[in-house]
Design an enzyme around this catalytic site. Sequence first.
Site, short mmCIF file in Angstrom:
data_model
loop_
_atom_site.label_atom_id
_atom_site.label_comp_id
_atom_site.label_asym_id
_atom_site.label_seq_id
_atom_site.Cartn_x
_atom_site.Cartn_y
_atom_site.Cartn_z
N GLN A 86 0.84 -1.21 0.00
CA GLN A 86 0.00 0.00 0.00
C GLN A 86 0.87 1.25 0.00
O GLN A 86 1.60 1.50 0.96
CB GLN A 86 -0.93 0.02 1.21
CG GLN A 86 -1.91 1.19 1.20
CD GLN A 86 -2.83 1.18 2.40
OE1 GLN A 86 -2.43 1.56 3.48
NE2 GLN A 86 -4.07 0.77 2.21
N GLY A 87 0.80 2.02 -1.06
CA GLY A 87 1.58 3.26 -1.18
C GLY A 87 0.68 4.48 -1.04
O GLY A 87 0.37 5.15 -2.04
N SER A 124 0.68 6.70 2.37
CA SER A 124 1.26 7.73 3.24
C SER A 124 2.52 8.34 2.63
O SER A 124 3.27 7.67 1.92
CB SER A 124 1.61 7.13 4.61
OG SER A 124 0.46 6.62 5.24
N SER A 140 3.39 -0.85 3.38
CA SER A 140 3.31 -2.21 3.93
C SER A 140 3.79 -3.24 2.92
O SER A 140 3.29 -3.31 1.80
CB SER A 140 1.87 -2.52 4.33
OG SER A 140 1.36 -1.53 5.20
N GLU A 189 -10.41 -1.21 4.84
CA GLU A 189 -9.34 -1.28 5.83
C GLU A 189 -9.87 -1.04 7.23
O GLU A 189 -9.45 -1.70 8.18
CB GLU A 189 -8.26 -0.25 5.49
CG GLU A 189 -7.03 -0.33 6.39
CD GLU A 189 -5.93 0.61 5.94
OE1 GLU A 189 -4.79 0.42 6.40
OE2 GLU A 189 -6.19 1.53 5.14
#
Length: 377
Positions: free
Chosen positions: A121-122, A124, A156, A239
């Site tokens: 997951q990109g 932040s 992550s 999420e």
Amino acid sequence: MDLSYTPEEEEFRARLREWLARTLPGLPPRPSPDDWPGRRAYDLGWQRRLYEAGYAGVHWDATPGVRLIFLEETEKAGAPYVGANFVGLLHAGPTIAAEGTDAQRARWLPPILRGEEVWCQGFSEPEAGSDLAALRTRARRDGDDYVVTGSKIWTSHAEVADWCELLVRTGPAAPKHRGITWLALPMDAPGITVRPLRTLAGSAEFAEVFLDEVRVPAANRVGDEDDGWRVTMVTLSFERGTAFAGEVVACRRVLAELAVEARKNGRWDDPALRRRLGRLNAEFRALWRLTQWNVSAAEASGGVPGTGGSVFKLRYSHARQELYDAAAEVLGPDCLDLDRPWTPDRLSALAYTIAAGTSQVQHSIIAERVLGLPKGR
């Protein structure tokens, strides 16, 4: 809303229990926490076993009752968690299923279910803080590609991922929530640098990702250009609303283990500790009921969780911290030993009030979207 299980769902429970009892003894040893290639292989291997047994699609295609029974029984049996498959199974996959084209669903969903590809997951960024819409990673259109430059943090499983659900800014002149696009980034594309980050607990499941003129096919865009914030809200609803459901079961198991340990070491004689554990038991029982409600409500509204996910995420993240604070009280001085059970979990629990949207963000969502209060000025 009826939260009880049907006879058919209870039959599913019995079949699953029997399969777990046959399958788990034959699993190879789990790799060490620092061996991420080994953990990737282990997690993908478990997903392949689920696929071959017909359980891989439980998170997406089953009834709410079947999904919850699957989480209950796999956790109680000590089965592997989703691990490196977390983002693909619980974030990116459901988002693509809800928002992707037929071609995108055909390309990306089967490999996730078969245990062939890992996603990260990109979202932040270093300078955006908890304001996700303040992201600065830029993507400019060049023919059939987007050319992406910027950086991400707390990505992550980036070090072992094949794909990344990536948020980029495609409309720099648009209001910040309207100039964002959701892309599927191939992690082997030229121009990507991954730098693992070590957490307080000593693990390295996150990374910094640097993007230098990375070309991403426009066909990898999920949703319309500049409509990525809406797509992102779909991702975050999964999420916050359902991705932590299995962890509630795990916390209830830990709570029972804490009571056993307290009886062994004499700390059960402390009435304040007993009251604390009793209150946490009620807390997690209520959170499990809320999980049942959220999953059922999502099914009734087309499969996407609603704002109830923010209510769950807010309370769960604090309850998890309280649980492991109670674990430290049970362990006494041994809580400083990283080799003792629950100590690393206590350190990782500190991140839960930040991950998937800070508690402050969840308070605002609940105030504005659930209670109808005006936005602060």
